[in-house]
Design a protein around this motif. Structure first.
Motif, mmCIF file in Angstrom:
data_model
loop_
_atom_site.group_PDB
_atom_site.id
_atom_site.type_symbol
_atom_site.label_atom_id
_atom_site.label_comp_id
_atom_site.label_asym_id
_atom_site.label_seq_id
_atom_site.Cartn_x
_atom_site.Cartn_y
_atom_site.Cartn_z
ATOM 1 N N SER A 135 0.839 -1.203 0.000
ATOM 2 C CA SER A 135 0.000 0.000 0.000
ATOM 3 C C SER A 135 0.876 1.256 0.000
ATOM 4 O O SER A 135 1.883 1.330 0.679
ATOM 5 N N LYS A 136 0.459 2.233 -0.762
ATOM 6 C CA LYS A 136 1.194 3.484 -0.853
ATOM 7 C C LYS A 136 0.532 4.503 0.066
ATOM 8 O O LYS A 136 -0.682 4.602 0.129
ATOM 9 N N LYS A 137 1.327 5.258 0.770
ATOM 10 C CA LYS A 137 0.848 6.269 1.708
ATOM 11 C C LYS A 137 1.384 7.638 1.292
ATOM 12 O O LYS A 137 1.893 8.395 2.100
ATOM 13 N N LEU A 138 1.291 7.953 0.012
ATOM 14 C CA LEU A 138 1.860 9.184 -0.515
ATOM 15 C C LEU A 138 1.206 10.420 0.082
ATOM 16 O O LEU A 138 1.901 11.356 0.486
ATOM 17 N N ALA A 139 -0.111 10.455 0.140
ATOM 18 C CA ALA A 139 -0.816 11.635 0.643
ATOM 19 C C ALA A 139 -0.488 11.888 2.114
ATOM 20 O O ALA A 139 -0.270 13.036 2.518
ATOM 21 N N GLU A 140 -0.437 10.817 2.914
ATOM 22 C CA GLU A 140 -0.102 10.970 4.327
ATOM 23 C C GLU A 140 1.327 11.477 4.503
ATOM 24 O O GLU A 140 1.603 12.311 5.356
ATOM 25 N N SER A 141 2.231 10.983 3.687
ATOM 26 C CA SER A 141 3.624 11.428 3.742
ATOM 27 C C SER A 141 3.742 12.897 3.358
ATOM 28 O O SER A 141 4.476 13.660 3.990
ATOM 29 N N LEU A 142 3.010 13.300 2.349
ATOM 30 C CA LEU A 142 3.013 14.696 1.904
ATOM 31 C C LEU A 142 2.492 15.615 3.004
ATOM 32 O O LEU A 142 3.097 16.653 3.297
ATOM 33 N N GLU A 143 1.411 15.233 3.627
ATOM 34 C CA GLU A 143 0.840 16.037 4.716
ATOM 35 C C GLU A 143 1.815 16.126 5.884
ATOM 36 O O GLU A 143 1.976 17.185 6.496
ATOM 37 N N PHE A 144 2.476 15.022 6.216
ATOM 38 C CA PHE A 144 3.463 15.027 7.292
ATOM 39 C C PHE A 144 4.601 16.000 6.982
ATOM 40 O O PHE A 144 5.009 16.779 7.840
ATOM 41 N N MET A 145 5.124 15.960 5.739
ATOM 42 C CA MET A 145 6.223 16.857 5.349
ATOM 43 C C MET A 145 5.810 18.315 5.485
ATOM 44 O O MET A 145 6.561 19.132 6.015
ATOM 45 N N ASN A 146 4.625 18.640 5.003
ATOM 46 C CA ASN A 146 4.150 20.011 5.065
ATOM 47 C C ASN A 146 3.930 20.453 6.509
ATOM 48 O O ASN A 146 4.320 21.557 6.887
ATOM 49 N N GLN A 147 3.318 19.602 7.319
ATOM 50 C CA GLN A 147 3.059 19.963 8.714
ATOM 51 C C GLN A 147 4.363 20.168 9.482
ATOM 52 O O GLN A 147 4.469 21.094 10.295
ATOM 53 N N LYS A 148 5.356 19.332 9.215
ATOM 54 C CA LYS A 148 6.660 19.489 9.878
ATOM 55 C C LYS A 148 7.291 20.813 9.470
ATOM 56 O O LYS A 148 7.866 21.525 10.301
ATOM 57 N N TYR A 149 7.189 21.175 8.188
ATOM 58 C CA TYR A 149 7.712 22.454 7.695
ATOM 59 C C TYR A 149 7.043 23.617 8.443
ATOM 60 O O TYR A 149 7.714 24.514 8.954
ATOM 61 N N VAL A 150 5.721 23.575 8.534
ATOM 62 C CA VAL A 150 4.958 24.625 9.222
ATOM 63 C C VAL A 150 5.367 24.700 10.688
ATOM 64 O O VAL A 150 5.591 25.796 11.225
ATOM 65 N N ASP A 151 5.486 23.554 11.360
ATOM 66 C CA ASP A 151 5.863 23.532 12.773
ATOM 67 C C ASP A 151 7.260 24.104 12.995
ATOM 68 O O ASP A 151 7.481 24.860 13.952
ATOM 69 N N LEU A 152 8.208 23.758 12.133
ATOM 70 C CA LEU A 152 9.573 24.272 12.289
ATOM 71 C C LEU A 152 9.637 25.778 12.046
ATOM 72 O O LEU A 152 10.319 26.502 12.773
ATOM 73 N N VAL A 153 8.925 26.258 11.034
ATOM 74 C CA VAL A 153 8.903 27.707 10.773
ATOM 75 C C VAL A 153 8.251 28.444 11.937
ATOM 76 O O VAL A 153 8.735 29.496 12.372
ATOM 77 N N LYS A 154 7.181 27.879 12.475
ATOM 78 C CA LYS A 154 6.502 28.499 13.624
ATOM 79 C C LYS A 154 7.452 28.573 14.826
ATOM 80 O O LYS A 154 7.514 29.590 15.514
ATOM 81 N N ALA A 155 8.199 27.514 15.073
ATOM 82 C CA ALA A 155 9.160 27.512 16.181
ATOM 83 C C ALA A 155 10.245 28.573 15.955
ATOM 84 O O ALA A 155 10.654 29.260 16.901
ATOM 85 N N LEU A 156 10.697 28.719 14.717
ATOM 86 C CA LEU A 156 11.699 29.746 14.417
ATOM 87 C C LEU A 156 11.127 31.152 14.622
ATOM 88 O O LEU A 156 11.801 32.028 15.161
ATOM 89 N N CYS A 157 9.895 31.357 14.201
ATOM 90 C CA CYS A 157 9.243 32.669 14.387
ATOM 91 C C CYS A 157 9.059 32.981 15.872
ATOM 92 O O CYS A 157 9.330 34.102 16.312
ATOM 93 N N ASN A 158 8.590 32.004 16.641
ATOM 94 C CA ASN A 158 8.359 32.214 18.071
ATOM 95 C C ASN A 158 9.644 32.514 18.830
ATOM 96 O O ASN A 158 9.605 33.154 19.873
ATOM 97 N N SER A 159 10.772 32.055 18.320
ATOM 98 C CA SER A 159 12.045 32.312 19.005
ATOM 99 C C SER A 159 12.721 33.564 18.492
ATOM 100 O O SER A 159 13.832 33.865 18.897
ATOM 101 N N SER A 160 12.119 34.275 17.580
ATOM 102 C CA SER A 160 12.610 35.519 16.962
ATOM 103 C C SER A 160 13.856 35.324 16.093
ATOM 104 O O SER A 160 14.535 36.279 15.767
ATOM 105 N N VAL A 161 14.164 34.105 15.702
ATOM 106 C CA VAL A 161 15.312 33.847 14.827
ATOM 107 C C VAL A 161 15.086 34.495 13.460
ATOM 108 O O VAL A 161 15.990 35.112 12.902
ATOM 109 N N ILE A 162 13.881 34.389 12.948
ATOM 110 C CA ILE A 162 13.573 34.956 11.633
ATOM 111 C C ILE A 162 13.739 36.468 11.635
ATOM 112 O O ILE A 162 14.239 37.044 10.679
ATOM 113 N N GLU A 163 13.364 37.114 12.722
ATOM 114 C CA GLU A 163 13.522 38.569 12.818
ATOM 115 C C GLU A 163 14.990 38.969 12.741
ATOM 116 O O GLU A 163 15.326 39.993 12.153
#
Length: 174
Positions: A143-171
């Motif tokens: 069985s292929k789980k492509l859609a679930e893998s794609l959603e996981f990748m995107n959610q991890k990206y969003v979570d990491l960017v949010k953590a960077l923003c909250n720590s003021s690294v992006i600023e």
């Protein structure tokens, strides 16, 4: 001898040898075939689907991965596919590693360091970048789980960017 055709000998056996001389027989080992398979899945599915989600080709260069990456939003975090990791495993055609790269030599707060967030990667003399690696398993048995893998990748990206923003690294990067 066979029949002649304008001075050339027409022998069916002779023709087979000529045809085989120009045929390219490609023999791949497991490592090579897994890399080709992973790259095909990434290029045919993951990259186009991520681009539909507003990711775009990244201009950042990864110190170890030669292929281009993808980025979204503010161009701070860049996503790269590692197709080499896992070559030694028999089920290596079922997964790859994705690497989220922060291509800046900046100081991160301690709460963003470690396996849940970022570790360092050497980039050049006296420079380092930050990266986060995740194992992506896009196929389980038959069985292929492509859609679930794609959603996981995107959610991890969003979570990491949010953590960077909250720590003021992006600023600090602006």
């Amino acid at each position: 001898m066979g029949k002649t055709d304008g001075g050339n000998v027409c022998n069916p056996m002779f023709k087979k040898v000529i045809k085989r001389k120009y045929m390219l027989i490609l023999s791949l080992n497991l490592k090579e075939s897994n890399e080709i398979f992973r790259r095909a899945i990434i290029k045919a599915y993951f990259e186009p689907e991520l681009q539909k989600m507003d990711y775009r080709k990244s201009l950042a260069k990864h110190p170890l991965i030669t292929d281009y990456g993808l980025t979204a939003g503010q161009d701070v975090l860049h996503l790269f596919f590692d197709i080499i990791t896992g070559n030694d495993y028999p089920d290596g055609d079922e997964w790859f590693t994705i690497e989220y790269l922060l291509p800046y030599s900046v100081k991160l707060p301690d709460k963003l360091k470690g396996p849940d967030y970022f570790s360092t990667i050497m980039a050049a003399e006296e420079k380092h970048f930050w990266r986060h690696r995740e194992l992506i398993r896009f196929k389980y048995g038959k069985s292929k789980k492509l859609a679930e893998s794609l959603e996981f990748m995107n959610q991890k990206y969003v979570d990491l960017v949010k953590a960077l923003c909250n720590s003021s690294v992006i600023e600090r990067l602006k």
